[in-house]
Scaffold this motif. Structure first.
Motif, short mmCIF file in Angstrom:
data_model
loop_
_atom_site.label_atom_id
_atom_site.label_comp_id
_atom_site.label_asym_id
_atom_site.label_seq_id
_atom_site.Cartn_x
_atom_site.Cartn_y
_atom_site.Cartn_z
N GLU A 1 0.79 -1.35 0.23
CA GLU A 1 0.01 -0.01 0.03
C GLU A 1 0.86 1.46 -0.03
O GLU A 1 1.81 1.34 0.72
CB GLU A 1 -0.87 -0.12 1.49
CG GLU A 1 -2.01 1.08 1.23
CD GLU A 1 -2.90 1.05 2.24
OE1 GLU A 1 -3.92 1.67 2.28
OE2 GLU A 1 -2.68 -0.15 3.29
N LEU B 1 1.69 5.00 0.83
CA LEU B 1 1.30 5.68 2.03
C LEU B 1 2.25 6.76 2.30
O LEU B 1 3.41 6.66 1.64
CB LEU B 1 1.19 4.83 3.42
CG LEU B 1 0.04 3.89 3.16
CD1 LEU B 1 0.52 2.73 4.36
CD2 LEU B 1 -1.26 4.24 3.44
N LYS C 1 -2.75 8.51 2.52
CA LYS C 1 -2.92 7.30 1.51
C LYS C 1 -2.73 7.90 0.24
O LYS C 1 -3.53 8.93 -0.25
CB LYS C 1 -4.32 6.55 1.59
CG LYS C 1 -4.52 5.61 0.59
CD LYS C 1 -5.71 4.54 0.83
CE LYS C 1 -5.52 3.39 -0.12
NZ LYS C 1 -7.01 2.60 -0.06
#
Length: 305
Positions: A172, A174, A191
């Motif tokens: 992810e 970030l 994010k």
């Protein structure tokens, strides 16, 4: 106080996305200092903001104007491309109170090879630099650069001159925004909206930053904060800093930006204190233990138009 703010795209006449993002960051900072009653001066090649005192500059005299105006100011901050930011920061550091990182820290963070080596040497998880990339999925990016410029996901064996290849972490995307200093204050986790675009380039899929959701709260937020704070400490960062992280169960620090980033646009819409106050307290007073965010705030590059 007399505050000088200089952003490279606004102050030199750049256009396109760089100007849109630069103007947004500059406007956010100018407005914050103005709300606190400070006398704010900013550099511009023409476009004007609704607050602050405009000083006209051009690419050919941008450095000279910074130096001249810094001598008249009580504090200053400059935002610019990684490859010249250390030089610009030195003009602030040598002539007034610098609210940002030192030129030395800026130079270290700007060099993605040396920055990664420094992080790994201090046991901070970071994508390893690859010497042999043949058949290996990796990220190729300029050794000096920002905003995912000329960054590709590829399995090519060729790494262009001036670029480096790092291992690809499938996780992810970030970031952590913080105020770094003697007592570092994490502001929030964000994010990032990252797209891998097939543009029929022989290097591979182009990696593009499209926007952000700031002030998100993943269950592993404290892990992100810990990694970002330690990375900024190791690199000697000071002031507003953005730490880009890819999380796959481990927070991998992929980039450290020792300057305001576009996240500041969203953060200042929902934070309960002025960013200007935090920047000054970081140098002249004492930072609060924490800040409160009213909500998440999402934006894309299109919102800067």
């Amino acid at each position: 106080m007399k505050i000088l703010l200089a952003e490279y795209a606004m102050g030199t006449g750049m256009d396109g996305t760089f100007l849109l993002e630069g103007r947004s960051m500059l406007k956010t900072l100018v407005s914050s200092f103005a709300r606190l009653g400070h006398e704010v001066t900013y550099l511009t090649s023409g476009p004007l903001l609704t607050e602050g005192n405009a000083i006209i500059s051009r690419e050919e005299d941008f450095r000279a104007v910074i130096e001249e105006e810094a001598k008249k100011s009580d504090a200053g901050l400059v935002i610019g491309p990684d490859e010249i930011l250390a030089e610009l920061t030195a003009l602030i550091e040598d002539n007034t109170l610098n609210m940002g990182s030192t030129p030395e820290a800026v130079a270290l963070c700007a060099d993605k090879l040396k920055c990664t080596e420094a992080l790994l040497m201090h046991n901070i998880a970071a994508p390893h630099i690859l010497e042999n990339t043949k058949g290996i999925k990796c990220v190729v990016k300029p050794r000096f650069g920002c905003a995912s410029e000329d960054t590709y996901l590829t399995t090519t064996a060729e790494v262009p001159f001036g670029s480096i290849a790092t291992e690809f972490i499938n996780g992810e995307h970030l970031s952590v925004s913080l105020i770094a200093g003697e007592k570092t204050l994490p502001l929030c986790a964000n994010k990032q909206l990252i797209e891998f675009m097939d543009v029929k380039d022989p290097l591979g899929l182009r990696v593009e930053y499209k926007g952000n959701t700031v002030c998100c709260s993943p269950p592993y937020k404290e892990e992100l904060f810990k990694a970002a704070v330690e990375a900024s400490r190791i690199l000697g960062c000071r002031g507003y800093t953005g730490v880009d992280i890819v999380y796959d169960g481990t927070p991998y620090v992929v980039d450290v930006n020792p300057r305001p980033t576009t996240s500041i646009y969203g953060i200042c819409k929902v934070m309960d204190v002025e960013i200007a106050d935090l920047l000054l307290k970081n140098r002249l007073g004492e930072l609060p233990r924490s800040v409160r965010m009213a909500a998440e705030c999402s934006f894309t590059k299109e919102d800067f138009r």
